[in-house]
Design a protein around this motif. Structure first.
Motif, PDB file in Angstrom:
ATOM      1  N   PRO A 222      93.976 -27.535 -10.648  1.00 13.62           N
ATOM      2  CA  PRO A 222      93.886 -28.699  -9.758  1.00 13.62           C
ATOM      3  C   PRO A 222      93.268 -28.452  -8.380  1.00 13.62           C
ATOM      4  O   PRO A 222      92.543 -29.339  -7.892  1.00 13.62           O
ATOM      5  N   PRO A 223      93.476 -27.307  -7.722  1.00 16.90           N
ATOM      6  CA  PRO A 223      92.803 -27.105  -6.428  1.00 16.90           C
ATOM      7  C   PRO A 223      91.280 -27.129  -6.534  1.00 16.90           C
ATOM      8  O   PRO A 223      90.595 -27.317  -5.518  1.00 16.90           O
ATOM      9  N   LEU A 224      90.767 -26.937  -7.754  1.00 18.17           N
ATOM     10  CA  LEU A 224      89.317 -26.984  -7.997  1.00 18.17           C
ATOM     11  C   LEU A 224      88.943 -28.243  -8.781  1.00 18.17           C
ATOM     12  O   LEU A 224      87.917 -28.285  -9.442  1.00 18.17           O
ATOM     13  N   HIS A 225      89.807 -29.255  -8.717  1.00 18.36           N
ATOM     14  CA  HIS A 225      89.561 -30.575  -9.309  1.00 18.36           C
ATOM     15  C   HIS A 225      89.656 -30.578 -10.834  1.00 18.36           C
ATOM     16  O   HIS A 225      89.092 -31.456 -11.487  1.00 18.36           O
ATOM     17  N   GLY A 226      90.379 -29.607 -11.386  1.00 13.37           N
ATOM     18  CA  GLY A 226      90.526 -29.536 -12.833  1.00 13.37           C
ATOM     19  C   GLY A 226      91.946 -29.783 -13.294  1.00 13.37           C
ATOM     20  O   GLY A 226      92.826 -30.193 -12.520  1.00 13.37           O
ATOM     21  N   THR A 227      92.189 -29.527 -14.574  1.00 14.99           N
ATOM     22  CA  THR A 227      93.488 -29.759 -15.201  1.00 14.99           C
ATOM     23  C   THR A 227      94.088 -28.486 -15.799  1.00 14.99           C
ATOM     24  O   THR A 227      95.172 -28.519 -16.377  1.00 14.99           O
ATOM     25  N   TRP A 228      93.382 -27.382 -15.685  1.00 20.65           N
ATOM     26  CA  TRP A 228      93.792 -26.095 -16.267  1.00 20.65           C
ATOM     27  C   TRP A 228      95.044 -25.574 -15.574  1.00 20.65           C
ATOM     28  O   TRP A 228      95.200 -25.740 -14.350  1.00 20.65           O
ATOM     29  N   THR A 229      95.932 -24.927 -16.330  1.00 19.56           N
ATOM     30  CA  THR A 229      97.087 -24.269 -15.725  1.00 19.56           C
ATOM     31  C   THR A 229      97.179 -22.833 -16.211  1.00 19.56           C
ATOM     32  O   THR A 229      96.935 -22.557 -17.393  1.00 19.56           O
ATOM     33  N   PRO A 230      97.516 -21.907 -15.333  1.00 18.08           N
ATOM     34  CA  PRO A 230      97.619 -20.513 -15.771  1.00 18.08           C
ATOM     35  C   PRO A 230      98.716 -20.308 -16.798  1.00 18.08           C
ATOM     36  O   PRO A 230      98.591 -19.461 -17.691  1.00 18.08           O
ATOM     37  N   GLU A 231      99.820 -21.075 -16.681  1.00 20.87           N
ATOM     38  CA  GLU A 231     100.920 -20.908 -17.614  1.00 20.87           C
ATOM     39  C   GLU A 231     100.486 -21.191 -19.056  1.00 20.87           C
ATOM     40  O   GLU A 231     100.767 -20.409 -19.978  1.00 20.87           O
ATOM     41  N   ALA A 232      99.774 -22.286 -19.236  1.00 18.70           N
ATOM     42  CA  ALA A 232      99.327 -22.631 -20.588  1.00 18.70           C
ATOM     43  C   ALA A 232      98.313 -21.634 -21.104  1.00 18.70           C
ATOM     44  O   ALA A 232      98.318 -21.269 -22.288  1.00 18.70           O
ATOM     45  N   PHE A 233      97.423 -21.178 -20.217  1.00 18.92           N
ATOM     46  CA  PHE A 233      96.397 -20.242 -20.648  1.00 18.92           C
ATOM     47  C   PHE A 233      97.003 -18.891 -21.008  1.00 18.92           C
ATOM     48  O   PHE A 233      96.629 -18.264 -22.013  1.00 18.92           O
ATOM     49  N   LEU A 234      97.946 -18.426 -20.190  1.00 16.49           N
ATOM     50  CA  LEU A 234      98.615 -17.152 -20.488  1.00 16.49           C
ATOM     51  C   LEU A 234      99.391 -17.236 -21.811  1.00 16.49           C
ATOM     52  O   LEU A 234      99.412 -16.273 -22.585  1.00 16.49           O
ATOM     53  N   ALA A 235      99.974 -18.386 -22.073  1.00 20.45           N
ATOM     54  CA  ALA A 235     100.699 -18.548 -23.333  1.00 20.45           C
ATOM     55  C   ALA A 235      99.768 -18.509 -24.535  1.00 20.45           C
ATOM     56  O   ALA A 235     100.147 -18.054 -25.623  1.00 20.45           O
ATOM     57  N   ALA A 236      98.533 -18.976 -24.334  1.00 18.09           N
ATOM     58  CA  ALA A 236      97.550 -18.981 -25.429  1.00 18.09           C
ATOM     59  C   ALA A 236      96.994 -17.591 -25.698  1.00 18.09           C
ATOM     60  O   ALA A 236      96.479 -17.326 -26.786  1.00 18.09           O
ATOM     61  N   TRP A 237      97.060 -16.714 -24.681  1.00 17.95           N
ATOM     62  CA  TRP A 237      96.502 -15.365 -24.823  1.00 17.95           C
ATOM     63  C   TRP A 237      97.548 -14.327 -24.404  1.00 17.95           C
ATOM     64  O   TRP A 237      97.434 -13.687 -23.361  1.00 17.95           O
ATOM     65  N   PRO A 238      98.596 -14.138 -25.208  1.00 17.29           N
ATOM     66  CA  PRO A 238      99.651 -13.174 -24.850  1.00 17.29           C
ATOM     67  C   PRO A 238      99.123 -11.748 -24.881  1.00 17.29           C
ATOM     68  O   PRO A 238      98.171 -11.426 -25.591  1.00 17.29           O
ATOM     69  N   GLU A 239      99.771 -10.890 -24.111  1.00 19.75           N
ATOM     70  CA  GLU A 239      99.379  -9.466 -24.074  1.00 19.75           C
ATOM     71  C   GLU A 239      99.738  -8.795 -25.409  1.00 19.75           C
ATOM     72  O   GLU A 239     100.689  -9.179 -26.064  1.00 19.75           O
TER      73      GLU A 239
END
Length: 239
Positions: A222-239
């Protein structure tokens, strides 16, 4: 924020595509946007540069301004000296950005390579322009091994100069990320003390412009006018 300075931890890491994505997302949210490229290197007189690429990807509503162009693919100071053309002082960058900010909601100032690449013989850098503008600096970083060190060094350079880091965006997220890339998602905010604000897919710059514009908000927080969240992205790509 009317001006954001976009820097990188190095060169060829997706800085122009990230700048284009921010421009596209901002336009989609109703903002007027300008992209300022202070020094374009390695491009011939009639070839499109990075600012023109931002317009191609983000759309014709984006204003593009390039202050100087040098034919050899070198640091701006070196390229200016070898070409015999005038270098770009930070005062000129700040003046141009301020002028664009008077008629646009958002101005994206895209640097050349990393934060401390020299722009003139006096050793001025993009950091000096950011200081004059009192503008936050967005750091674009690669995904893989080695990015933690370069991100930490860039963050330390920002802090040492009293500049505000806005966050980190991964400039080229691979379709099949390796273990280092997946671990770096969680580690980048730790080593840089900057929030993770997005991940742009590898090859995004080759998408049809209409597809790029539609997808761009989903790559950015959102600070860059988007909808992406790190939480969702990290969940999609677990270590």
């Amino acid at each position: 924020m009317s001006v954001i300075v976009v820097s990188g931890t190095g060169t060829e890491i997706g800085k122009t595509v990230v700048t284009s994505a921010i421009a596209a997302a901002a336009v989609a949210s109703g903002r007027s946007v300008a992209v300022l490229k202070p020094a374009q290197t390695g491009v011939g007189p009639q070839e499109p540069g990075d600012a023109a690429e931002a317009v191609r990807l983000a759309g014709p509503a984006v204003t593009a301004l390039e202050l100087a162009r040098y034919p050899e693919p070198l640091a701006p100071d070196t390229a200016a000296r070898r070409s015999g053309l005038a270098a770009v002082a930070p005062e000129r960058i700040a003046e141009a950005a301020d002028g664009l900010a008077r008629s646009h909601d958002l101005v994206l100032v895209e640097g050349a390579g990393g934060l401390l690449v020299r722009f003139d013989e006096e050793g001025h850098t993009l950091a000096d322009a950011a200081r004059l503008l009192a503008a936050p600096v967005l750091v674009v970083a690669p995904a893989g091994l080695g990015t933690l060190n370069s991100a930490a060094l860039t963050a330390e350079a920002l802090t040492a100069r009293g500049l505000r880091g806005l966050g980190v965006v991964v400039g080229s997220w691979p379709a099949s990320p390796d273990l280092a890339s997946r671990c770096n998602l969680a580690d980048l905010p730790k080593v840089s003390a900057l929030p993770l604000l997005g991940a742009v897919p590898q090859g995004a710059g080759a998408l049809p412009p209409a597809t790029f514009r539609e997808a761009a908000p989903g790559w950015l927080a959102p600070p860059l006018h988007g909808t992406w969240t790190p939480e969702a992205f990290l969940a999609a790509w677990p270590e």
